[in-house]
Every structure is written in structure tokens, then in C-alpha cells.
Design an enzyme around this catalytic site. Structure first.
Site, PDB file in Angstrom:
ATOM      1  N   GLY A   1       0.804  -1.215   0.000  1.00 13.79           N
ATOM      2  CA  GLY A   1       0.000   0.000   0.000  1.00 13.79           C
ATOM      3  C   GLY A   1       0.833   1.258   0.000  1.00 13.79           C
ATOM      4  CB  CYS A   2       4.346   1.927   0.706  1.00  7.91           C
ATOM      5  SG  CYS A   2       5.475   3.303   0.844  1.00  7.91           S
TER       6      CYS A   2
END
Lengths: 107, 98, 134
Positions: free
Chosen positions: A105-106
Site C-alpha cells: 500500500g506504499c
């Protein structure tokens, strides 16, 4: 393919094989970002490594912040403190030094 | 709710799983290989009750593509893509059984 | 942003296809958006949270460990189909003990896994704004 002390890294500087990690690699990676690793840095790096060992993921920043505060004291459980250690982001930069993949999710 | 099923009941349990958790007001739309369950065959009984209540639809294009339009069981309603959209609008939350 | 109820429907075992790990990754990413998230495990999906998985022999990541992190991400509603367990000869004791700390109850540790009948699952599903299938 680029490498650090013989360990292969991807185009963003993350280790390709987690098992290649050594403390020396973390020191070299940090030097490349103009950071001298302090005890406080190592606290976070070691925390990230043990979190990954236990859960097989890198923690989201929100989860990391909460856990660091719990383990090392409230005054450290905030993103200002963590960003002061890792200006490019405790998730992205911290995980890179810790030899972990980029957090889920980064961006 | 609208439940879409896109696997043949002869190959996967998607239709059965859908039937296990469907409530009294939901409808089923069979799409892709799911339309095989719309044809008269050994598995027809799975859907006959719901079809009688007018709660089973099949996508016309997928039925035609598989050459089974003459075998579609009674009471199963055929819809085109516009009909698919109408079902989504009418029945709210959609669940796909893949 | 209004909170919506999201349910992730898991129906496949962990290692034969990529559905299970993809679902877990989406759940973790979506956790950043502060929505009301629940997970349902039905059919072979129940095998995803069976205790004692060891992937050393197949060279794949044992991501069953990651389910233990869900509590930290405020994901604490994991519904398991009772019928699916019975069909597979499994009981509650075969599942991992997944817990979360309840903020509103002095951080008491509470179980995240709830075994429900298909009829109960039907009700929970019809209460959702969005159901995502894996």
C-alpha cells in the site's frame, strides 16, 4: 543489476533477497542517504525486522507509530519523531534499511 | 441483493455457495459459463424453485454464444446488458460468485 | 468521508491460486481508508485460517501469519461458515486464534473470529454496502 556489498537490490534500492541483509548493508544504505545510523534508528529497524518475521508484512505507518510508542515510550509514538529519523518515510526508507520489501500500500 | 454467478455448476460450486447464503428477496443473474446452469440439464433442480418465483436471470449474449438458447429452462428470464444494468440498479449491493 | 460497510468474501484455499493472498493484500491496503471492514470465510476459504500451516516445503510465503496482524489494522470481524467447516471435518479448534485489542474496553484482548451459520451470514451480507469476492 545494482548491488550493495554484493547483495542484489532493485531499481528503488530495496534488497531483492531478504536473506542477504546484514547490519553493514543497512549502514551503507543509510550513508547513501546521508544518515549515520543512531541507536534510535536501530530501534526502529530492529522493530521492523521482528514485525516482518512475525507477520510476514511490513507494518503500515499508522501501525508502526502506535507500536513504537507502546514499546519505546509515548514521546516516540508519532510520525514527527519517525520522520526525523527517516526523512523519506519510516515505512519506505526504514523498510529499505531493514532489508524488507516496500510496505504493502506504499506508493 | 443481486448475485451473479459466472461458473458452470458442473465445474465449480459457485452456484451452490450462492444458494447457501441467498436471502428471500435476492435475485440471481447467470453470466459467462454460469449460463450453463440456465439450460435444462442434470443440475436444473438447483434453480427450479427460484426460477418459478421469477428470481433467476441469464445473460442473453452468453446463452447465445454457447448455443443453448433453445434449452433454457422455463421461468428463467433472459436479459441483455442494459437489463443487467437495470438489475444492478434495482437490487443494490451486488455479490459475484467467482 | 462517509463510512461504508465492506465485506471481503474468501472462498478459496491459500496456495493453489493467488485469490487468497490477493484478497489479504487488498484488505490491508483498504484498511488505510478507515472503513467498516469484515471478512467472510466460506467453502475452501476456511482453510486460509487453519492453525499450523507450514510452507517450507513449497517455497511460498506463509501468509497465514499475516492474519494475526489484522487486529492492529482495526479489522476484527472475521466470520467463518459453520457449514463449510463441518463439510471439511474442521472445528473451531482447528482455526488460528486471532484476536484484537478492544480500545473501548481497556485494550482487553478479544477474539476476532466468529463462527456463524450460513443463515446468519446471509443476514450479515445483506447488511453490507459492498461485497468483494475472492
Amino acid at each position: 543489476m545494482a548491488d550493495i556489498l554484493g547483495a542484489e537490490v532493485d531499481e528503488e534500492g530495496f534488497l531483492v533477497n531478504l536473506k542477504d541483509w546484514t547490519e553493514e548493508i543497512a549502514v551503507v544504505m543509510a550513508k547513501g542517504d546521508d544518515i549515520d545510523l543512531s541507536e534510535e534508528h536501530w530501534d526502529v529497524i530492529n522493530f521492523l525486522r521482528s514485525y516482518f518475521e512475525e507477520y510476514q508484512i511490513a507494518p503500515a505507518v499508522r501501525v508502526l507509530t502506535k507500536a513504537i510508542g507502546k514499546q519505546f515510550g509515548k514521546e516516540k509514538g508519532n510520525s514527527k519523531y519517525l520522520y526525523s529519523l527517516f526523512p523519506y518515510g519510516p515505512g519506505k526508507q526504514g523498510c529499505r534499511f531493514a532489508g524488507l520489501p516496500k510496505p504493502t500500500g506504499c506508493i | 441483493m443481486l448475485h451473479t454467478v459466472n461458473k458452470s455448476s458442473f465445474e465449480r460450486n459457485s452456484l451452490q455457495s450462492c444458494l447457501n447464503t441467498i436471502d428471500d428477496t435476492s435475485v440471481i443473474l447467470l453470466i459467462e459459463d454460469g449460463v450453463i446452469s440456465a439450460a435444462n440439464n442434470a443440475n436444473s433442480s438447483m434453480l427450479s424453485d427460484l426460477a418459478t418465483q421469477g428470481r433467476v436471470y441469464a445473460l442473453q449474449g452468453d446463452v447465445d454464444a454457447r448455443g443453448i438458447s433453445s434449452k433454457v429452462a422455463d421461468n428463467i428470464k433472459l436479459v441483455d446488458y442494459a437489463g443487467f444494468v437495470d438489475l444492478v440498479v434495482e437490487h443494490g449491493t451486488a455479490v459475484s460468485w467467482v | 468521508m462517509a463510512t461504508k460497510k465492506f465485506m471481503y468474501l474468501n472462498r478459496k484455499a491459500s496456495y493453489g491460486t493467488a485469490y487468497a493472498i490477493e484478497s489479504l493484500e487488498v484488505v490491508l491496503i483498504a484498511a488505510a481508508f478507515d472503513q467498516d471492514v469484515s471478512l467472510a470465510f466460506i467453502d475452501d476459504g476456511v482453510y486460509q485460517i487453519v492453525e499450523g500451516q507450514n510452507t517450507d516445503g513449497i517455497g511460498m510465503k506463509n501468509f497465514s501469519k499475516t492474519f494475526h496482524a489484522l487486529g492492529d489494522y482495526d479489522i476484527n470481524k472475521l466470520y467463518v461458515s459453520a457449514e463449510s467447516l463441518v463439510e471439511r471435518g474442521l472445528t473451531a479448534d482447528d482455526l488460528m486464534s486471532l484476536v484484537y485489542e478492544d480500545e473501548d474496553d481497556d485494550w482487553a484482548e478479544k477474539p476476532s473470529v466468529k463462527i456463524v451459520s450460513n443463515a446468519e451470514l446471509t443476514k450479515i451480507m445483506s447488511d453490507q454496502d459492498v461485497c468483494l469476492s475472492f
